[in-house]
Design an enzyme around this catalytic site. Structure first.
Site, PDB file in Angstrom:
ATOM      1  N   SER A 149       0.805  -1.145  -0.059  1.00  0.00           N
ATOM      2  CA  SER A 149      -0.039   0.062  -0.047  1.00  0.00           C
ATOM      3  C   SER A 149       0.889   1.232  -0.007  1.00  0.00           C
ATOM      4  CB  SER A 149      -0.970  -0.033   1.154  1.00  0.00           C
ATOM      5  OG  SER A 149      -2.040   0.867   1.019  1.00  0.00           O
ATOM      6  N   ASP A 256      -8.063  -3.165  -7.385  1.00  0.00           N
ATOM      7  CA  ASP A 256      -7.594  -2.687  -6.074  1.00  0.00           C
ATOM      8  C   ASP A 256      -8.718  -2.009  -5.308  1.00  0.00           C
ATOM      9  OD1 ASP A 256      -6.270  -1.039  -3.758  1.00  0.00           O
ATOM     10  OD2 ASP A 256      -4.515  -2.421  -4.356  1.00  0.00           O
ATOM     11  N   HIS A 305      -6.976  -5.680  -1.548  1.00  0.00           N
ATOM     12  CA  HIS A 305      -5.854  -4.803  -1.089  1.00  0.00           C
ATOM     13  C   HIS A 305      -5.039  -5.398  -0.538  1.00  0.00           C
ATOM     14  CE1 HIS A 305      -3.947  -1.018  -1.015  1.00  0.00           C
ATOM     15  NE2 HIS A 305      -4.109  -0.821   0.092  1.00  0.00           N
TER      16      HIS A 305
END
Length: 411
Positions: A149, A256, A305
């Site tokens: 991330s 995502d 994610h």
């Protein structure tokens, strides 16, 4: 993995507490992985105050536990992490809220912006690497800078600087490379602009505001491509990759959920419109296109994610190949000193799902109803979408009847 706070107490988290890292040493190994944690960012006094109140551990080291267990690619269990279980593993907690780009202390920020926070993400990475010298990184043969991330975007921002520092400290034979997990974002087309809630603001607006506050250190080669007011573009993978020297491997879900959130789409499928569904498909196509020229990619066509430190990371496949296998193939191609685009026969590492519909990969993680928490099948999801859009008088693009028949027949 055991916690060490940095000896250099001038390199701090947002609130001035000393930054640090967790490490599991493997004295017999000359391979290292350094992982950067994710967790969005803050970019003004107001958004940082909210973050400090709600997620203090992302801005302070004061409550960090003394140890933590490595999972996924950081796991010490061979069954969970078959090829990297015995590496020297370093986990760097995210406490700078600057997408690992900042380089400014509390005292300087008080003078410049009347903001009582430090932003030292870039400095933390450099200092951690320096403090790993007595632990053996000087003898390293390979060093992977990985992140998920915001940590994945942090890899894009820092990898060339890290490569220079590591090569400075080690022998010429060291291989430095990056592993970017769920940090390859596209510039938003539909995000909110004026918003106080840091989590729902368009990424571009957050980055533009944050860069000044963080005194963001961007890759020099990328910066040279843009005017000063456009340097924020270096946070986007497709823009920064073209000027990058160090090899990277990109792990990116094609749908995502953070990219969708930035685009103002909540993929809960409860009240999704045909317009949102069509936007989701468009985002998937754009992501595929942006990854076409990247030699090393693992991109499942799923809603999710982050991946690489999930305990079940071995379950997911693209075209019948696991991420662990793809990484092993990529590593072998680099060791053989071949072109980064050279694929060893039967050992692929450019893997992008090409099935037609979002979440069509049979190894995709389970979807859950946001209200009940119960697992939802792909068929249930599409039936719900179809009913909702009939009520609204809208039609999603594509042959829904053909898809329904395919799903009923087991896909």
């Amino acid at each position: 993995m055991r916690l060490y706070l940095l000896k250099n107490t001038l390199v701090t988290c947002n609130d001035g507490t000393t930054a640090g890292y967790y490490i599991r040493e493997a004295k017999a190994s000359k391979r290292w992985i350094i992982f950067l944690e994710g967790g969005w960012c803050c970019y003004s006094k107001e958004t940082c105050d909210v973050r400090y109140k709600n997620a203090k551990r992302l801005m302070s080291s004061s409550d960090w536990p003394k140890t933590r267990r490595g999972t996924g690619i950081l796991s010490a269990r061979p069954e969970e992490n078959p090829h990297w279980w015995n590496l020297n593993a370093v986990f760097v907690p995210y406490c700078s809220s600057d997408v690992w780009s900042g380089n400014i202390s509390k005292s300087k920020n008080v003078k410049l912006f009347s903001t009582d926070y430090a932003f030292m993400g870039s400095a933390i990475i450099q200092e951690v690497i320096r403090e790993l010298v007595p632990k053996g990184i000087k003898q390293a043969k390979s060093v992977i800078l990985a992140g998920s991330s915001a940590g994945g975007t942090g890899v894009l921002i820092n990898i060339d600087r890290v490569a220079s520092l590591v090569e400075e400290m080690t022998s010429n034979t060291v291989q430095v490379r990056g592993l970017v997990d769920s940090g390859w974002f596209l510039e938003s087309k539909h995000g909110k602009s004026d918003c106080m809630d840091g989590a729902s603001c368009a990424l571009t607006d957050a980055i533009k505001k944050g860069l000044k506050l963080w005194n963001g250190a961007l890759p020099e080669k990328c910066r040279q491509h843009f005017k000063r007011e456009d340097e924020w573009q270096c946070f986007y993978g497709p823009k920064s990759y073209t000027s990058m020297k160090t090899p990277i491997f990109v792990v990116q879900w094609l749908y995502d959920v953070e990219q969708l959130r930035i685009e103002n789409i909540q993929p809960d499928f409860q009240f999704m419109t045909a317009h949102q569904w069509n936007n989701i498909q468009s985002i998937g196509r754009e992501l595929k296109k942006s990854l076409r020229e990247v030699p090393a990619v693992f991109a499942p066509g799923c809603f999710s994610h982050t991946l690489i430190i999930a305990s079940n990371w071995l379950e997911f496949q693209v075209k019948g190949v696991t991420l662990s296998r793809a990484l092993q193939c990529w590593t072998k191609s680099l060791q053989d000193r071949k072109s980064p685009k050279t694929v060893i026969r039967g050992c692929p590492f450019h893997l992008i799902d090409n099935c037609q519909w979002p979440h069509c990969n049979p190894t995709c993680p389970a979807l859950h109803d946001p209200v009940t928490g119960q697992e939802v099948t792909l068929l249930q999801m599409f039936l719900r979408l179809s009913i909702e859009n009939q009520r609204r008088g809208q039609e999603p693009k594509g042959d829904m009847n053909q898809l329904m028949a395919m799903l009923r027949n087991g896909g």
